[in-house]
Design an enzyme around this catalytic site. Structure first.
Site, PDB file in Angstrom:
ATOM      1  N   HIS A 256      -0.340-128.238  37.992  1.00  9.16           N
ATOM      2  CA  HIS A 256       0.469-128.371  39.208  1.00  9.16           C
ATOM      3  C   HIS A 256       0.898-129.830  39.312  1.00  9.16           C
ATOM      4  O   HIS A 256       0.060-130.702  39.547  1.00  9.16           O
ATOM      5  CB  HIS A 256      -0.335-127.970  40.441  1.00  9.16           C
TER       6      HIS A 256
ATOM      7  N   ASN B  64       4.495-123.195  42.557  1.00 11.87           N
ATOM      8  CA  ASN B  64       4.303-123.366  44.000  1.00 11.87           C
ATOM      9  C   ASN B  64       4.664-124.775  44.461  1.00 11.87           C
ATOM     10  O   ASN B  64       3.885-125.500  45.076  1.00 11.87           O
ATOM     11  CB  ASN B  64       2.865-122.999  44.410  1.00 11.87           C
TER      12      ASN B  64
ATOM     13  N   HIS C 182      -7.348-118.946  34.951  1.00  8.73           N
ATOM     14  CA  HIS C 182      -8.624-119.442  35.484  1.00  8.73           C
ATOM     15  C   HIS C 182      -9.661-118.347  35.783  1.00  8.73           C
ATOM     16  O   HIS C 182     -10.132-118.207  36.915  1.00  8.73           O
ATOM     17  CB  HIS C 182      -8.410-120.322  36.714  1.00  8.73           C
TER      18      HIS C 182
ATOM     19  N   ASP D 230      -5.903-126.063  35.139  1.00 10.05           N
ATOM     20  CA  ASP D 230      -5.540-125.814  36.535  1.00 10.05           C
ATOM     21  C   ASP D 230      -5.530-127.132  37.299  1.00 10.05           C
ATOM     22  O   ASP D 230      -6.034-127.234  38.427  1.00 10.05           O
ATOM     23  CB  ASP D 230      -6.471-124.792  37.198  1.00 10.05           C
TER      24      ASP D 230
END
Length: 428
Positions: free
Chosen positions: A62, A94, A232, A305
């Site tokens: 991210h 996102n 994950h 992640d």
């Protein structure tokens, strides 16, 4: 530019090679690989005692860009990736706005291209605005440059909508990366449901939160023919479901994050927001099942992640901190310390799970040290011992419970397309 890498332990899963070799790089391509190469080069790297792997590939990061660049941006995320040995990363959708449109995809592609420190591949959203109602135009997103689709951060709870998206992804040969979380079962949980949540007086997250959706997604993949990648994974039953799905010939792969194979609920030292991640740290039994799944190659990939937050968002108790942990700058060390050094996986398996297999998930020709391949290369000293120090991170994120953790394994060089984008020459 030419680069000669001397006397490294070359780990190339594509050819099942694990031996001491030299590598010659010319015009961004690996042109020769042999036991001994005596050629003039602009840069000679003495790699004795080091792993020489295909450039690492992280399927799950991210970068918060666009929209939340106070947490991370494409430049700082790329710097963290290069320092961590990653030459390709896949950015989850996102963002703000959500990566559900061509303009946002192009923004990420263009900005990362100008940064030039790692290949940044956008992942497109499954549904518009990630609202779970209407699927995105996956075909247009693919043309713009996405590498996969995902609703990471949550699941598409409407199975009919998700099946429609998976059918379209199958038609277009676009991988589906699944965050498996039944939101209706979370019930405000913040860490794993069990004795630790009771001890700390916080609500818990049961294994069923993950397992119910993992099973659903596997069944939909079987029905639609989609290529499914489970993100994950944290539970023992996820490992078992992946094993059974593969035995049935379903196109499914799965990843495990370093925090899930390095820590369990027993390691949570207090009501500290740095131990809050989604999915949560599970029981020792779950952790051991994940390690066994990696050892037996049921679980294909190690991903981070990487989820940076500001100090203000994480320096809170478990109830009020945001979910997330950074991982790009600690992944190599945690993998070597907790998997390779204890003998759970071999160095060649590490190269497979952190480069070759992720490339196969993406349908990419990266992840190899074959002659003729683009020279994306990571050089690691597996025996370098040190203490993780968040103050040395180049990511904006410092949110990790591994600060002060003693580890072995340090990235020495990251080479992207024949260009050295990171060099740690302090210990030469």
């Amino acid at each position: 530019m030419t680069i000669l890498i001397k006397n490294g332990r070359v780990l190339n899963p594509a050819e099942n090679i694990d031996r001491i070799m030299d590598i010659y790089v010319e015009n961004g391509v690996i042109t020769e690989k042999a036991e001994s190469i005596e050629r003039v080069a602009d840069e000679v790297i003495e790699a004795e005692g080091c792993y020489v792997m295909p450039g690492l590939i992280d399927l799950h990061v991210h970068f918060r860009d666009p929209g939340q660049t106070y947490k991370e941006d494409i430049e700082t995320g790329s710097r963290a990736a290069a320092k961590g040995g990653f030459t390709t990363v896949c950015c989850m959708p996102n963002t703000k706005p959500v990566t559900d449109n061509v303009d946002t995809v192009k923004y990420i592609v263009d900005k990362s291209g100008k940064t030039g420190l790692t290949n940044v591949l956008p992942v497109g959203a499954v549904t518009k605005r990630m609202e779970g109602v209407e699927i995105t135009d996956i075909e247009e997103l693919k043309k713009a440059g996405i590498c996969a689709i995902s609703e990471d951060g949550k699941s598409v709870m409407n199975s009919g909508v998700y099946r429609k998206a998976m059918k379209e992804a199958a038609r277009l040969n676009v991988p589906v990366m699944a965050h498996c979380e039944d939101i209706n079962l979370v019930e405000g949980g913040v860490i794993n449901l069990g004795s630790k949540s009771e001890e700390l007086g916080v609500k818990g997250i049961s294994n069923a939160v993950e397992d119910v959706i993992a099973l659903r997604d596997i069944l939909l993949a079987r029905e639609t023919g989609a290529t499914l990648h489970l993100c994950h994974c944290s539970t023992k039953d996820s490992v078992e479901m992946v094993k059974q799905a593969k035995a049935e010939g379903i196109k499914v792969t799965a990843e495990v994050c370093p925090h899930h194979f390095s820590l369990c609920t027993d390691d949570i030292t207090g009501n500290d927001g740095n131990f809050k991640m989604n999915p949560p740290l599970r029981t020792r039994e779950d952790m051991e099942a994940l390690i066994k799944g990696l050892q037996e190659d049921v679980m294909d990939v190690i991903s981070t992640d990487h989820a940076p937050h500001s100090a203000e968002e994480k320096e809170r108790d478990l109830e009020h901190a945001l979910f997330g942990i950074v991982g790009l700058e600690t992944s190599v060390a945690l993998t070597i310390t907790n998997l390779v050094k204890p003998g759970y996986i071999t160095p060649l398996q590490m190269a497979a799970k952190m480069s070759y297999n992720p490339a196969r998930v993406l349908g990419s020709d990266k992840g190899t040290l074959n002659e003729g391949a683009v020279a994306d290369i990571t050089i690691i000293n597996p025996d370098k011992k040190y203490q993780i120090d968040v103050n040395t991170f180049v990511s904006k994120g410092r949110n990790t419970p591994f600060d002060g953790y003693r580890v072995s394994g340090e990235v020495q060089y990251t080479i992207l397309g024949g260009k050295i984008v990171y060099a740690n020459k302090i210990n030469e």
